[in-house]
Design a protein around this motif. Structure first.
Motif, short mmCIF file in Angstrom:
data_model
loop_
_atom_site.label_atom_id
_atom_site.label_comp_id
_atom_site.label_asym_id
_atom_site.label_seq_id
_atom_site.Cartn_x
_atom_site.Cartn_y
_atom_site.Cartn_z
N ALA A 137 -5.32 21.30 55.02
CA ALA A 137 -5.72 22.13 56.16
C ALA A 137 -6.15 21.19 57.27
O ALA A 137 -6.86 20.21 57.03
N TRP A 138 -5.71 21.50 58.49
CA TRP A 138 -6.04 20.67 59.65
C TRP A 138 -6.87 21.54 60.59
O TRP A 138 -6.41 22.60 61.04
N VAL A 139 -8.10 21.12 60.87
CA VAL A 139 -9.05 21.94 61.62
C VAL A 139 -9.64 21.13 62.77
O VAL A 139 -9.66 19.90 62.74
N PRO A 140 -10.18 21.80 63.81
CA PRO A 140 -10.74 21.07 64.94
C PRO A 140 -12.16 20.55 64.74
O PRO A 140 -12.52 19.49 65.24
N GLY A 141 -13.00 21.33 64.03
CA GLY A 141 -14.40 20.95 63.93
C GLY A 141 -15.09 21.53 62.71
O GLY A 141 -14.47 22.06 61.79
N ALA A 148 -12.10 26.40 55.95
CA ALA A 148 -11.03 25.85 55.12
C ALA A 148 -11.54 25.62 53.69
O ALA A 148 -10.83 25.89 52.71
N LYS A 149 -12.75 25.13 53.59
CA LYS A 149 -13.35 24.93 52.27
C LYS A 149 -13.53 26.27 51.56
O LYS A 149 -13.25 26.40 50.35
N PHE A 150 -13.97 27.27 52.29
CA PHE A 150 -14.13 28.61 51.74
C PHE A 150 -12.79 29.17 51.24
O PHE A 150 -12.74 29.84 50.19
N LEU A 151 -11.71 28.85 51.94
CA LEU A 151 -10.38 29.35 51.56
C LEU A 151 -9.83 28.64 50.33
O LEU A 151 -8.80 29.06 49.78
N GLY A 152 -10.48 27.57 49.91
CA GLY A 152 -10.07 26.92 48.67
C GLY A 152 -9.52 25.51 48.82
O GLY A 152 -9.15 24.88 47.82
N ASN A 157 -8.84 17.18 51.27
CA ASN A 157 -7.59 17.67 51.85
C ASN A 157 -7.80 18.46 53.13
O ASN A 157 -6.90 19.16 53.58
N ILE A 158 -9.00 18.36 53.70
CA ILE A 158 -9.27 18.99 54.99
C ILE A 158 -9.34 17.90 56.05
O ILE A 158 -10.16 16.99 55.98
N ILE A 159 -8.44 17.99 57.01
CA ILE A 159 -8.34 17.00 58.07
C ILE A 159 -9.02 17.54 59.33
O ILE A 159 -8.70 18.63 59.78
N TYR A 350 -3.84 9.72 58.22
CA TYR A 350 -3.66 10.61 57.08
C TYR A 350 -2.21 10.57 56.59
O TYR A 350 -1.93 10.57 55.39
N VAL A 351 -1.28 10.57 57.55
CA VAL A 351 0.14 10.59 57.20
C VAL A 351 0.50 9.40 56.32
O VAL A 351 1.31 9.52 55.40
N LYS A 352 -0.13 8.25 56.56
CA LYS A 352 0.15 7.07 55.75
C LYS A 352 -0.17 7.28 54.27
O LYS A 352 0.39 6.62 53.40
#
Length: 354
Positions: A137-141, A148-152, A157-159, A350-352
């Protein structure tokens, strides 16, 4: 690295075009952006010129409804990484489910705030099969990180850093301010709709004018159904929807930026105003305020849907004019981490690891 990256995005914007252009500076990256053409219903009628130089397919709402047409575009591109914005566009959701794209790493881009309410608990249940299609998951803040954490999604894995701005260009406005007296004016940039709190701002500004002998003008940049309410109020100047290259001039002639939203996931306009060296007056529902606004340091954060609080804050800035330049200067450093350059380099780190 040699990665082919695909963005499935809702619509074009000045801030995202700056980020995509920065990504193209990396030689081992290929990029394709699929997004909607602007139309009169969006109230954000950006010129398609902002996408010049970006490999993209700008499509109509009608074409977006043709899944197999979109699938052919993606299949021909053969992406290694697919970034999908949210879950409100059915065609993009089908891409996540399509087994033909199972070899691509999928990233869910989302700016929703965590509220821990019944609606979000129901949404978590309804979306569970969709969310499982994404590794990241990619989030702004911070507020979106919590959601995102709540969604699982696992924390690793949260960027963070989903959204960036054309910081280099906007921050040059500060250098121009040395040659002018700090403007005595307020600025609002956004859609003229209730969720942006424009009706609250109109009421508060009217009260402010009653309290102050020499009130400052309020510049409003945008469009929407409440435009005619704006036109009724003395002192408010409706400048209409402003393209990014022209907005910088508006920042230069403005003294304080105001964002009175009733709900606002992560307003980029607040970050851009910080980069321009403006003090900020915004409500506590603005997600980006957590990162770029510090109370009475570079701005004031007030409760949402509160005319009296907004009126008092407008009066405070008016009566503390001598403090505004220093507050504005402080805003710049708070916005710098959200530059398009940082956005691209952070994401590619992250992509690396993929």
């Amino acid at each position: 690295m040699g990665k082919k990256i695909l963005f499935c995005w809702p619509e074009i914007s000045g801030y995202m075009s700056a980020c995509w252009k920065e990504l193209l500076n990396y030689p081992d990256i290929e990029l394709l952006v699929i997004c909607l053409l602007p139309d009169e219903t969006s109230y954000t009628n950006f010129s398609t010129k902002i996408m010049d130089g970006i490999p993209s397919r700008l499509i109509s709402k009608q074409d977006l409804g043709n899944y197999y047409k979109i699938k052919r575009i993606i299949a021909a591109y053969r992406p290694d990484i697919i970034i999908i914005s949210g879950w409100n566009i059915n065609t993009y959701k089908r891409i996540a489910y399509d087994k033909d794209f199972d070899n691509a790493i999928k990233i869910l881009a989302m700016d929703n705030q965590f509220h821990n309410n019944i609606r979000q608990w129901i949404g978590k249940f309804v979306l569970r099969s969709y969310l499982k299609k994404f590794k990241y998951a990619w989030v702004p803040g911070g507020r979106s990180w919590e959601y995102a954490k709540f969604l699982g999604f696992k924390e690793k894995n949260i960027i963070k850093g989903l959204l960036g701005i054309d910081f280099v260009r906007i921050s040059n406005i500060w250098n121009m301010r040395y040659n002018i007296k700090w403007p005595k004016s307020f600025l609002f940039v956004g859609r003229y709709i209730k969720i942006k709190g424009i009706h609250i701002l109109i009421s508060a500004y009217s009260k402010y004018r009653n309290y102050i002998n020499d009130p400052w003008p309020l510049y409003c940049c945008g469009t929407g159904p409440l435009k005619y309410e704006i036109d009724k109020i003395s002192g408010i100047k409706d400048l209409g929807f402003i393209q990014p290259e022209d907005l910088f001039k508006i920042f230069l002639q403005s003294g304080v930026f105001v964002m009175p939203s009733l709900r606002d996931a992560w307003p980029l306009a607040v970050v851009e105003a910080c980069a321009a060296g403006l003090p900020i007056l915004c409500t506590n529902v603005c997600g980006s305020s957590d990162e770029v606004v510090k109370n009475y340091y570079n701005g004031i954060i007030i409760p949402s849907n509160n005319i009296d609080a907004l009126t008092k804050a407008l009066c405070w800035f008016h009566n503390n004019y001598d403090k505004i330049p220093e507050m504005g200067k402080r805003s710049i450093s708070l916005a710098e981490p959200y530059s398009a350059k940082n956005w691209a380099s952070h994401f590619l780190e992250y992509v690396k690891t993929f």
